[in-house]
Motif scaffolding. Structure first.
Motif: not given
Length: 890
Positions: A180-204
């Motif tokens: 798809q275009q992207n995997g994960i997007g964070l906007f004005s988002s704090n103190s989060n944990i992004i872990t063990n995801n596979d966001c490969s093979t995107n266009e952006g």
């Protein structure tokens, strides 16, 4: 008990439970719900019955909407699909502590949108095959990295598995978000944990973060994130177009980016803190243990940022650089590996305060490339570098280039076998480097390198207490380069001056050629065929009247009042036997200028000292002739009060009773020819590789020329002033008009122009045709460009020259514009324009060019490093060199 109830009541209860939005903690098949309407509203814990659900979110308000806090949604075995590729699979808005597990969501603009909440948990879901931004195969495919969430939506750049918008303290773990275009997007988002995801093979972007701080991004995979379909991005952007495995921008601070696989993206990590004239910051982030190899452009890019830490990252096999930290401050690079990168392991402009500890920088084209950059956003020196325990070896070019880079300390490093030389100190925009320049206690091994240290500027380099692979001081000293390189001249047959003098107690030779067309000229009351600065030959002696030949030599690095032992002129000749009687003078000037309109040789003041030269021997075509010793006339100039090392000297040769004449080869004869082992860079410059202006004309029946180049970064612009690269065409739908300003155009109003053009130092590779129009700006005295006065806003004369660009442009090529004579003649008609005024030309794309993308040339601020005498085997023309003595060995 339930088993005692009538069958009808049991069936009714089952139907109610199946339609309920609340089903409690019951196993699948015993208490689950079907998603049978849009929006499907959830206000309590729910297990969705396994199966495939076609839920189209036509109005983009969410196919599934969560409206209560503390809800758990179990999607195990569930596929939620849409055929629209817009809208949202699940929206969680203005509630907290929502858990989503399992399932597959595809065909939306975004599979899951979390906004205005905290404490969420998304895990074990496949959130792939959502929206991809349409490809245009034009510059519109270039991504815009700066917009916030609403702006990204407007530009159709959202096509994500999960978006967090104004979300705190949430965890996104163990999900798959690809194709798809992207995997994960964070906007004005704090103190989060992004872990063990596979966001490969995107266009952006695999993971993208704007205005998001204090997050942990760990153990994710975001490989192969770049535009794979766009022919524009492939042909013109090396598949980059500002795509990246991890994009972190715009006031995103104090994040931890740990142990992620970010391979084969447009960039590996792309971080930036400066948007035009707005400084957002992207600071105090830690990038540790990431694999950012095989990036199409740059593995680690972090610009205009402060106090970032990069450690234990692998940055190899990238299309450009392992690291690019332009204009950043107070950065640490520790225990990273930079290998096999196409342009450089590390390349920096105007980085202030960089500590490099324990890095491996090997097998790149250039090892480390440091310089001062040019931009109107920040005026920052390249300075305050500390190197310790690094290995810098086996690079194809230099180990480290310190160009206009001040205050350097190198301790306990291994620097070896860098093919073009291990350490090079030089200046371009600076007069000299500031101390300290300390190279101490290192292991510096020559290997196949031509030198260990070369210093081409006036500040001493302290190179003591190193181990050089030998304890023989003569051998060591032979690897420390300086004054002997001043003898090198190009192979072109050009007149040159040779001076032998004392430099710090060492007898030193410097040779300098005439370096541009106006560096030589013939003058006298002669047939106009022979007079001027645009002739292939210079004429000594008498052509019916006495002649005067002028020769100008720049970059004469002889200190004031130095002891001069010997000096002579050397000329390439035409065959001749006439006996000549000549007198050789110097121009009595402490810094001579080229021979141009109203400044031909007979207008110059002569030295009081002269040397007689009687020419009796026969000359051959292509041979060399040597003058007598002229050290006395050179000494008169270098003893002048205003003389400075590096100034220019002109020599004047006057007839003193010759019978006939002889011809010498002028610069015009073969000065612009490229010879074997000579870089093309020599051909078209006064100083550096940026835009040139040249004109040929007739004045007073003399054939004359002028050559000019940009004087400052503000003499070129596109949509911004003083760019490193100047674009023209359309980029992402934005029209780029390029402007170039040249000063001191000494064309007489009465001159008859024969040719006028610009020489463009091109970037590349560019193959798509481009339709352009060349205009002159409508000003008697055009001012330098600025951030509020760019070419698009300038007034132009109505006349234009069409330019259909169809040829291929390559990196480091030179290309010539169409003839601009009609534009120059129009400029001369502007009321108030006089000889000596500046001029400016604009390159404007036509409307058709919107479908033909753009091209660009090197701007004044882009690496103005290559000296006028650069060629392959000799290295750059040297400034007055110093390296500390003695070379203490260990």
């Amino acid at each position: 008990m339930l088993g005692q109830r009538p069958l009808a009541r049991i069936l009714l209860l089952a139907v109610i439970l199946a339609r309920s939005t609340y089903c409690g903690d019951v196993p699948h098949g015993a208490g689950c719900v079907t998603l049978d309407e849009v929006p499907f509203v959830i206000t309590a814990d729910v297990t969705v019955c396994p199966g495939t659900y076609q839920l189209d979110d036509w109005d983009e308000t969410g196919a599934v909407v969560v409206k209560a806090s503390g809800v758990t949604i179990d999607l195990m075995g569930v596929e939620i699909q849409s055929s629209l590729f817009w809208g949202y699979g699940i929206i969680v808005d203005s509630v907290n502590d929502v858990t989503i597990t399992g399932g597959s969501i595809s065909g939306y603009r975004c599979a899951i949108l979390l906004q205005n909440g905290q404490g969420h948990f998304v895990s074990g879901s496949t959130l792939s095959y959502n929206r991809v931004r349409p490809v245009t195969n034009t510059s519109a495919d270039f991504l815009d990295v700066w917009p916030d969430f609403d702006g990204q939506l407007d530009e159709d750049q959202v096509g994500d598995g999960v978006v967090l918008n104004n979300v705190m303290s949430s965890t996104i773990s163990g999900n798959f978000m690809s194709y798809q275009q992207n995997g994960i997007g964070l906007f004005s988002s704090n103190s989060n944990i992004i872990t063990n995801n596979d966001c490969s093979t995107n266009e952006g972007w695999g993971i993208h973060m704007l205005r998001s701080s204090y997050n942990i991004v760990q153990n994710n995979k975001a490989d192969n994130c770049y535009p794979k379909v766009s022919t524009y991005c492939h042909n013109y952007q090396q598949d980059g177009c500002d795509s990246a495995a991890l994009l972190i921008m715009k006031a995103s601070n104090y994040n931890q980016i740990l142990a992620n696989s970010l391979q084969n993206g447009g960039d590996g990590i792309f971080a930036a803190a400066q948007q035009s004239d707005i400084h957002w910051g992207c600071d105090h982030n830690s990038y540790i243990g990431n694999d950012v190899s095989y990036a199409k452009h740059i593995a680690l890019e972090s610009t205009f940022a402060d106090s970032n830490y990069f450690a234990n990252n692998l940055a190899s096999h990238c299309g450009r650089y392992g690291a690019w930290l332009g204009f950043s401050t107070n950065t640490i690079l520790e225990n990273n590996t930079f290998t096999d990168n196409a342009e450089a392991g590390i390349s920096n402009e105007s980085v202030f305060g960089l500590i490099l500890l324990g890095n491996i920088i090997t097998n790149n084209n250039q090892g480390i490339d440091l310089r001062k950059g040019g931009t109107d956003l920040v005026d920052r020196d390249s300075a305050n570098y500390y190197f310790e325990n690094n290995v810098i070896s086996d690079n194809e070019q230099n180990g480290v280039v310190f160009l206009d880079t001040h205050n350097v300390t190198m301790l306990n490093n291994e620097i070896s076998n860098n093919k073009a030389g291990n350490l090079l100190f030089e200046v371009s925009v600076s007069t000299q480097l500031r101390e300290p320049l300390l190279i101490n206690n290192n292991n510096i091994y020559l290997g196949t390198a031509p030198f260990n240290i070369m210093n081409t500027q006036a500040t001493k380099v302290d190179a003591t207490y190193n181990y050089w692979g030998t304890t023989d001081s003569n051998t060591i000293e032979s690897t420390i380069k300086g004054s002997e390189q001043m003898e090198v001249i190009p192979p072109n047959p050009l007149p040159y001056l040779e001076v032998v003098f004392d430099l710090s107690g060492v007898q030193t030779t410097i040779r300098r050629v005439v370096n541009e067309r106006a560096d030589d000229a013939t003058d006298g009351d002669l047939n106009s065929t022979f007079v001027g600065n645009a002739q292939e030959y210079l004429y000594l002696g008498n052509l019916g009247a006495p002649t005067t030949v002028g020769l100008r030599f720049r970059d004469i690095y002889v200190p004031p009042s130095a002891t001069i032992y010997f000096a002579q002129l050397v000329f390439p000749t035409e065959a001749a036997t006439n006996v000549l009687s000549l007198s050789i003078y110097a121009e009595k000037s402490a810094d001579s200028y080229p021979f141009e309109e109203n400044s031909l040789p007979n207008t110059r003041y002569k030295s009081s000292t002269t040397v007689k030269w009687d020419v009796n021997e026969a000359w051959t075509t292509g041979g060399l002739s040597y003058s007598p010793d002229i050290s006395s006339v050179v000494r008169e100039v270098t003893s002048m009060e205003d003389w400075q090392s590096g100034n220019a000297i002109s020599i004047l040769i006057l007839d003193a009773g010759s019978i006939g004449s002889r011809a010498l080869w002028a610069f015009d004869k073969e000065g612009y020819i490229t010879y074997p082992n000579t870089q093309s860079e020599f051909r078209h410059y006064r100083i550096h590789r940026f835009m040139k202006f040249q004109a040929e004309y007739t004045s007073q029946n003399y054939g004359m020329c002028i050559e000019r180049e940009l004087g400052t970064g503000y003499d070129n612009a596109d949509i911004s002033a003083a760019p490193d690269n100047v674009n023209f065409g359309y980029i992402s739908g934005t029209k780029y008009v390029a402007g170039f300003r040249f000063s001191n155009i000494t064309l007489p109003l009465s001159a008859t122009l024969s040719s006028v053009s610009m020489l463009l130092p091109t970037d590349g590779t560019y193959t798509s045709p481009l339709s352009l129009q060349l205009y002159a700006e409508d000003y008697a005295f055009p001012q330098p460009y600025s951030s509020v006065d760019v070419p698009l806003r300038r007034d132009r004369l109505p006349t234009y020259i069409p330019w259909s660009v169809t040829d291929t442009w390559y990196y480091t090529d030179w290309h010539t514009s169409p003839d601009l004579t009609t534009l120059m003649e129009a400029i001369q008609q502007i009321p108030g324009w006089t000889a000596g005024s500046p001029i400016a030309f604009d390159i404007v794309p036509t409307a058709e060019a919107a479908q033909q993308s753009s091209r660009r040339v090197w701007g004044f601020g882009r690496d103005p490093r290559t000296s006028i005498h650069d060629f392959v085997d000799a290295g750059p023309t040297l400034y007055q060199p110093y390296v500390s003595e003695p070379f203490v060995v260990m």
